[in-house]
Design an enzyme around this catalytic site. Structure first.
Site, PDB file in Angstrom:
ATOM      1  N   ARG A  76       0.769  -1.041   0.007  1.00  0.00           N
ATOM      2  CA  ARG A  76       0.267   0.261   0.068  1.00  0.00           C
ATOM      3  C   ARG A  76       0.885   1.257  -0.030  1.00  0.00           C
ATOM      4  NH1 ARG A  76      -4.051  -0.148   4.973  1.00  0.00           N
ATOM      5  NH2 ARG A  76      -4.963  -1.914   3.716  1.00  0.00           N
ATOM      6  N   ARG A 145      -2.756   6.228   9.810  1.00  0.00           N
ATOM      7  CA  ARG A 145      -2.724   5.855   8.256  1.00  0.00           C
ATOM      8  C   ARG A 145      -2.705   6.959   7.490  1.00  0.00           C
ATOM      9  NH1 ARG A 145      -4.398   0.499   8.267  1.00  0.00           N
ATOM     10  NH2 ARG A 145      -3.467  -0.758  10.013  1.00  0.00           N
ATOM     11  N   LYS A 219      -4.317   0.554  14.747  1.00  0.00           N
ATOM     12  CA  LYS A 219      -4.408   1.643  13.594  1.00  0.00           C
ATOM     13  C   LYS A 219      -5.061   2.972  14.065  1.00  0.00           C
ATOM     14  CE  LYS A 219      -6.477  -1.222  10.962  1.00  0.00           C
ATOM     15  NZ  LYS A 219      -7.487  -2.103  10.124  1.00  0.00           N
ATOM     16  N   LYS A 221      -6.756   6.617  12.394  1.00  0.00           N
ATOM     17  CA  LYS A 221      -7.309   7.071  11.124  1.00  0.00           C
ATOM     18  C   LYS A 221      -7.660   8.544  11.186  1.00  0.00           C
ATOM     19  CE  LYS A 221      -8.233   2.618   9.116  1.00  0.00           C
ATOM     20  NZ  LYS A 221      -8.871   1.533   8.713  1.00  0.00           N
ATOM     21  N   CYS A 440     -15.317  -3.481  -0.894  1.00  0.00           N
ATOM     22  CA  CYS A 440     -13.848  -3.768  -0.403  1.00  0.00           C
ATOM     23  C   CYS A 440     -13.186  -4.831  -1.256  1.00  0.00           C
ATOM     24  CB  CYS A 440     -13.791  -4.303   1.092  1.00  0.00           C
ATOM     25  SG  CYS A 440     -14.223  -6.139   1.180  1.00  0.00           S
ATOM     26  N   CYS A 446      -7.852 -11.000   0.331  1.00  0.00           N
ATOM     27  CA  CYS A 446      -7.786 -10.536   1.698  1.00  0.00           C
ATOM     28  C   CYS A 446      -7.818 -12.054   2.366  1.00  0.00           C
ATOM     29  CB  CYS A 446      -9.097  -9.803   1.782  1.00  0.00           C
ATOM     30  SG  CYS A 446      -9.155  -9.289   3.562  1.00  0.00           S
ATOM     31  N   CYS A 485     -16.569  -9.189   4.787  1.00  0.00           N
ATOM     32  CA  CYS A 485     -16.481  -9.353   6.341  1.00  0.00           C
ATOM     33  C   CYS A 485     -17.043  -8.306   7.193  1.00  0.00           C
ATOM     34  CB  CYS A 485     -14.956  -9.922   6.775  1.00  0.00           C
ATOM     35  SG  CYS A 485     -13.926  -8.748   7.285  1.00  0.00           S
ATOM     36  N   CYS A 489     -14.252  -2.121   5.693  1.00  0.00           N
ATOM     37  CA  CYS A 489     -13.349  -1.423   4.821  1.00  0.00           C
ATOM     38  C   CYS A 489     -13.906  -0.499   3.796  1.00  0.00           C
ATOM     39  CB  CYS A 489     -12.403  -2.497   4.173  1.00  0.00           C
ATOM     40  SG  CYS A 489     -11.081  -3.390   5.462  1.00  0.00           S
TER      41      CYS A 489
HETATM   42 FE1  SRM Z   1      -9.282  -2.340   5.705  1.00  0.00          FE
HETATM   43  C1  SRM Z   1      -7.834  -4.907   7.363  1.00  0.00           C
HETATM   44  C2  SRM Z   1      -8.341  -3.509   3.021  1.00  0.00           C
HETATM   45  C3  SRM Z   1     -10.057   0.384   4.409  1.00  0.00           C
HETATM   46  C4  SRM Z   1     -11.214  -1.680   8.362  1.00  0.00           C
HETATM   47  N1  SRM Z   1      -7.969  -4.142   5.287  1.00  0.00           N
HETATM   48  C5  SRM Z   1      -7.615  -5.085   5.985  1.00  0.00           C
HETATM   49  C6  SRM Z   1      -6.772  -5.946   5.180  1.00  0.00           C
HETATM   50  C7  SRM Z   1      -5.202  -5.378   5.398  1.00  0.00           C
HETATM   51  C8  SRM Z   1      -6.800  -7.477   5.783  1.00  0.00           C
HETATM   52  C9  SRM Z   1      -5.901  -7.949   6.517  1.00  0.00           C
HETATM   53  O1  SRM Z   1      -5.783  -7.255   7.751  1.00  0.00           O
HETATM   54  O2  SRM Z   1      -5.417  -9.117   6.452  1.00  0.00           O
HETATM   55  C10 SRM Z   1      -7.372  -5.727   3.646  1.00  0.00           C
HETATM   56  C11 SRM Z   1      -6.531  -5.959   2.605  1.00  0.00           C
HETATM   57  C12 SRM Z   1      -7.503  -6.554   1.357  1.00  0.00           C
HETATM   58  C13 SRM Z   1      -6.340  -6.795   0.408  1.00  0.00           C
HETATM   59  O3  SRM Z   1      -6.092  -7.861  -0.264  1.00  0.00           O
HETATM   60  O4  SRM Z   1      -6.124  -5.961  -0.180  1.00  0.00           O
HETATM   61  C14 SRM Z   1      -8.038  -4.504   3.811  1.00  0.00           C
HETATM   62  N2  SRM Z   1      -9.111  -1.629   4.078  1.00  0.00           N
HETATM   63  C15 SRM Z   1      -8.722  -2.055   2.883  1.00  0.00           C
HETATM   64  C16 SRM Z   1      -8.954  -1.656   1.552  1.00  0.00           C
HETATM   65  C17 SRM Z   1      -7.895  -1.628   0.573  1.00  0.00           C
HETATM   66  C18 SRM Z   1     -10.385  -1.537   1.262  1.00  0.00           C
HETATM   67  C19 SRM Z   1     -10.543  -1.097  -0.052  1.00  0.00           C
HETATM   68  O5  SRM Z   1     -11.159  -1.790  -0.813  1.00  0.00           O
HETATM   69  O6  SRM Z   1     -10.220  -0.230  -0.594  1.00  0.00           O
HETATM   70  C20 SRM Z   1      -8.642  -0.218   2.276  1.00  0.00           C
HETATM   71  C21 SRM Z   1      -7.287   0.366   2.375  1.00  0.00           C
HETATM   72  C22 SRM Z   1      -7.515   1.803   3.017  1.00  0.00           C
HETATM   73  C23 SRM Z   1      -6.127   2.530   3.038  1.00  0.00           C
HETATM   74  O7  SRM Z   1      -5.660   2.996   1.844  1.00  0.00           O
HETATM   75  O8  SRM Z   1      -5.563   2.715   3.874  1.00  0.00           O
HETATM   76  C24 SRM Z   1      -9.328  -0.334   3.632  1.00  0.00           C
HETATM   77  N3  SRM Z   1     -10.434  -0.595   6.449  1.00  0.00           N
HETATM   78  C25 SRM Z   1     -10.480   0.551   5.740  1.00  0.00           C
HETATM   79  C26 SRM Z   1     -11.491   1.177   6.229  1.00  0.00           C
HETATM   80  C27 SRM Z   1     -12.309   2.440   5.785  1.00  0.00           C
HETATM   81  C28 SRM Z   1     -11.584   3.626   6.015  1.00  0.00           C
HETATM   82  O9  SRM Z   1     -10.525   3.487   6.648  1.00  0.00           O
HETATM   83  O10 SRM Z   1     -11.949   4.654   5.990  1.00  0.00           O
HETATM   84  C29 SRM Z   1     -11.936   0.354   7.528  1.00  0.00           C
HETATM   85  C30 SRM Z   1     -13.114   0.903   8.406  1.00  0.00           C
HETATM   86  C31 SRM Z   1     -12.510   1.881   9.220  1.00  0.00           C
HETATM   87  C32 SRM Z   1     -11.897   1.622  10.614  1.00  0.00           C
HETATM   88  O11 SRM Z   1     -10.712   1.634  10.728  1.00  0.00           O
HETATM   89  O12 SRM Z   1     -12.526   1.584  11.675  1.00  0.00           O
HETATM   90  C33 SRM Z   1     -11.093  -0.598   7.466  1.00  0.00           C
HETATM   91  N4  SRM Z   1      -9.390  -3.006   7.771  1.00  0.00           N
HETATM   92  C34 SRM Z   1     -10.212  -2.703   8.575  1.00  0.00           C
HETATM   93  C35 SRM Z   1     -10.273  -3.630   9.789  1.00  0.00           C
HETATM   94  C36 SRM Z   1     -11.057  -3.698  11.337  1.00  0.00           C
HETATM   95  C37 SRM Z   1     -10.374  -2.550  11.843  1.00  0.00           C
HETATM   96  C38 SRM Z   1     -11.076  -2.386  13.307  1.00  0.00           C
HETATM   97  O13 SRM Z   1     -11.013  -1.412  14.124  1.00  0.00           O
HETATM   98  O14 SRM Z   1     -11.816  -3.369  13.834  1.00  0.00           O
HETATM   99  C39 SRM Z   1      -9.240  -4.698   9.488  1.00  0.00           C
HETATM  100  C40 SRM Z   1      -9.139  -5.791  10.312  1.00  0.00           C
HETATM  101  C41 SRM Z   1      -7.654  -5.258  11.285  1.00  0.00           C
HETATM  102  O15 SRM Z   1      -7.211  -4.353  11.529  1.00  0.00           O
HETATM  103  O16 SRM Z   1      -7.643  -6.199  12.137  1.00  0.00           O
HETATM  104  C42 SRM Z   1      -8.871  -4.403   8.133  1.00  0.00           C
HETATM  105 FE1  SF4 Z   2     -11.052  -7.926   3.809  1.00  0.00          FE
HETATM  106 FE2  SF4 Z   2     -12.859  -7.656   5.343  1.00  0.00          FE
HETATM  107 FE3  SF4 Z   2     -11.808  -5.522   4.824  1.00  0.00          FE
HETATM  108 FE4  SF4 Z   2     -13.013  -6.672   2.981  1.00  0.00          FE
HETATM  109  S1  SF4 Z   2     -13.792  -5.523   4.784  1.00  0.00           S
HETATM  110  S2  SF4 Z   2     -10.959  -6.071   2.491  1.00  0.00           S
HETATM  111  S3  SF4 Z   2     -13.181  -9.124   3.407  1.00  0.00           S
HETATM  112  S4  SF4 Z   2     -10.954  -7.372   5.866  1.00  0.00           S
END
Ligand code: SRM
Ligand code: SF4
Length: 575
Positions: A76, A145, A219, A221, A440, A446, A485, A489
């Site tokens: 990323r 981030r 993390k 944000k 997502c 993922c 899930c 995201c």
């Molecule tokens: Fe996310 C984890 C993709 C925005 C909440 N996210 C992941 C991971 C890295 C999976 C992992 O931990 O193994 C995913 C990688 C998938 C892949 O194959 O690429 C992933 N997140 C993404 C992206 C690429 C989704 C997209 O389709 O664009 C976004 C990348 C953002 C960036 O450029 O930094 C992305 N993730 C978000 C958002 C939206 C936002 O930030 O506005 C959220 C919800 C907001 C938040 O953080 O509360 C989000 N991602 C999560 C979480 C749950 C965090 C939590 O507090 O519970 C995880 C899992 C974790 O951290 O354990 C996660």
């Molecule tokens: Fe992966 Fe769940 Fe985030 Fe989708 S919402 S990219 S399935 S961690």
């Protein structure tokens, strides 16, 4: 007599042992016996901006063949405020072709992702990204981030100021460790006199003035919004700044804290939460406010449970009064009362728009952020051609789209030609529903995905479009978001229709968020298949077509008419 203190999570141990994010990454990279990293390094690597994954489509076959998983990495790159030069775009594109899977993924936080990089190519990829003056440090990991900023408010002078503040915050919170430069850019190890986790002075090499040696509990944000646009979903972040404009001047920002989306199915102790607006600060106070909130979370965030470690839980456990007391002790001033503001929508805008500096900006729809060449739409090639001639910038949007920005009137025609030639003009033909859709990544990369997302939503949207047409509402804009899930995201809990994966083919259906991102949706049906989803929506669209009030949005209608009765967080913010 208190009981034993709960143990810190294993990731806390990894951070403490990592010597400011070095870990054993160099050894892991050199180990040619496996395509994977050592276990601890899979955590350290996130702070450097990459995740170990395996292609889940190949998992079973590899298992049958007794092979190790098909290890590959997602990288990323941070793009603070989403502003990317044409040169940076071209560099990312070239890297994607040479070392990744040949596509570029625009994320929901205005960053880039590359998928499918093998271990042996990690160094070249990360170096290449740095050569283009983007970086990957702190794109993931327990740090701040990519800082988001609305990509295109109509008032360009104010946008420049807000974006400059977002970029200043991003720089201020970038980790200081020199590990990144040593490992990826072959810089000399830098000495120093710093604290170490064990206060053992001989291993001293670095220091982190804001984070300390174990960084944040989780993390963190941040985002910057300029009303009336809420495209960044300002209430979904740990810390946000909402621009307050008075007499056409940026007066300062309302400060919002404690937002977050992530949850776990079946665990009520985890939940999406909207941020609270806690006051107003001037532009000059932004860095102090940021540092205070980040260090409160550093000191009080729960390091014993990663599921309970985000600022939203720290806030709910301790209360807003506690936060204000902590905050004032750190900054030495009290925030002023927050000022009125209004948001109208949380989607992107498409097509040409002119800003007050006379320049033109073209918003283009990229379905679910995946920039690729496909039959009939060679969008990757088209954006490459545009970047080759563009004098302005490309701006990544918070909804996975892109804006060709800063175009002089005389240059519009040539851009239009390229847009048409490469199928980038779809925004002009497709439904408002699709323009407001977001998924997502999900399968196959993922590791946390439970159901399809990016690969399935386009198909489902097609079927929902047909339903809307049957009810004469094909022009109705409705936000629809899907995730594989409950981690959230694609910010699904802020969509009027939210679909959250539970198992292959099964989703929880959430309904009723506000069109402007100020109210969460609620769980309406659990574990439903496509046929049930379509049946429910068909019935609700019929009601909506019959009895909505004027231009009322779908989510607000469901809420007003009592179809949606409860939610984990039904506060309506900011109006
Ligand atoms: Fe996310 C984890 C993709 C925005 C909440 N996210 C992941 C991971 C890295 C999976 C992992 O931990 O193994 C995913 C990688 C998938 C892949 O194959 O690429 C992933 N997140 C993404 C992206 C690429 C989704 C997209 O389709 O664009 C976004 C990348 C953002 C960036 O450029 O930094 C992305 N993730 C978000 C958002 C939206 C936002 O930030 O506005 C959220 C919800 C907001 C938040 O953080 O509360 C989000 N991602 C999560 C979480 C749950 C965090 C939590 O507090 O519970 C995880 C899992 C974790 O951290 O354990 C996660
Ligand atoms: Fe992966 Fe769940 Fe985030 Fe989708 S919402 S990219 S399935 S961690």
């Amino acid at each position: 007599m208190g009981g034993a203190k709960p143990a810190l999570t294993p990731v806390e141990g990894v951070k403490a042992r990592s010597n400011y994010l070095r870990g054993t990454l160099l050894q892991s990279l050199a180990d040619s016996a496996t395509g994977a990293l050592a276990e601890d390094d899979t955590h350290v690597s996130k702070f450097h901006g990459f995740y170990q994954q395996d292609n889940r489509d190949h998992r079973e076959e590899r298992r049958r063949q007794m092979l190790e998983p098909d290890h590959q990495f997602m990288i990323r790159a941070r793009v603070p405020g989403g502003i990317c030069t044409p040169r940076q775009w071209l560099a990312l594109d070239a890297i994607a072709q040479q070392w990744a899977n040949g596509t570029i993924r625009l994320t929901t936080r205005q960053a880039f992702q590359l998928h499918g990089v093998i271990k042996g190519n990690l160094k070249s990829t990360i170096r290449g990204i740095n050569d283009s003056l983007l970086d990957t440090i702190a794109a993931c990991g327990d740090v701040n981030r990519n800082v988001m900023c609305t990509p295109l408010p109509e008032a360009s002078a104010i946008h420049r100021q807000v974006c400059a503040d977002a970029q200043a915050v991003s720089r201020h919170l970038t980790p200081h460790t020199t590990a990144y430069h040593e490992i990826w850019l072959d810089k000399e190890r830098v000495g120093g006199t710093a604290e170490t986790p064990s206060a053992n002075k001989k291993e001293v090499s670095d220091h982190e003035p804001i984070y300390g040696p174990t960084y944040l509990p989780r993390k963190f944000k941040m985002s910057f919004a300029i009303p009336p646009r809420n495209d960044v979903d300002v209430f979904a972040h740990d810390l946000s700044f909402i621009a307050i404009i008075e007499n056409n001047v940026l007066a300062g920002y309302n400060v919002a804290v404690g937002g977050g989306m992530g949850a776990t199915h079946g665990d009520p102790a985890t939940y999406p939460r909207l941020a609270d607006t806690i006051g107003f600060c001037t532009r000059e106070q932004v860095l102090a406010v940021t540092e205070a909130i980040v260090t409160i979370q550093r000191d009080f965030g729960d390091r014993t449970s990663r599921k309970h470690a985000r600022l939203k839980y720290t806030l709910d456990d301790n209360g807003l009064d506690w936060l204000h007391t902590q905050f004032e002790a750190r900054v030495g001033f009290r925030l002023a009362a927050h000022k009125p503001f209004e948001f109208t929508h949380n989607g992107d805008r498409f097509g040409w728009q002119q800003t007050s500096d006379g320049l033109w900006h073209l918003g283009l729809f990229i379905e679910n952020g995946r920039v690729a060449d496909r039959a009939g739409a060679t969008q990757l090639t088209g954006l490459r051609e545009i970047a080759r001639i563009l004098k302005g910038e490309l701006r990544l949007t918070p909804n996975q789209n892109v804006v060709i920005s800063g175009v002089a009137a005389k240059d519009r025609a040539v851009i239009d030609e390229l847009v048409q030639a490469h199928g980038l003009d779809s925004w002009d033909r497709i439904s408002p529903l699709r323009l407001h859709s977001m998924a997502c990544v999900g399968f196959p990369t993922c590791g946390l995905s439970m159901a399809e997302s990016e690969r399935y939503l386009p198909e489902l949207v097609g079927r929902i479009e047909s339903l809307l047409e049957e009810h004469g509402m094909q022009e109705q804009a409705i936000t629809i978001r899907m995730t594989g899930c409950p981690n959230g995201c694609a910010r699904p809990y802020l969509a009027e229709i939210g679909l959250v994966g539970k198992a292959p083919g099964l989703y929880n259906l959430y309904l009723g968020a506000a069109f402007n991102g100020t109210r969460l949706n609620s769980l309406y049906r659990e574990s439903v298949q496509e046929a049930d989803i379509l049946q429910v929506l068909d019935g609700l669209f019929a009601l909506f077509a019959m009895s909505r009030n004027g231009a009322e949005a779908f989510g607000n209608f469901l809420h007003r008419t009592g179809v949606i009765k409860s939610s984990s967080d039904q506060r309506e913010i900011g109006q």
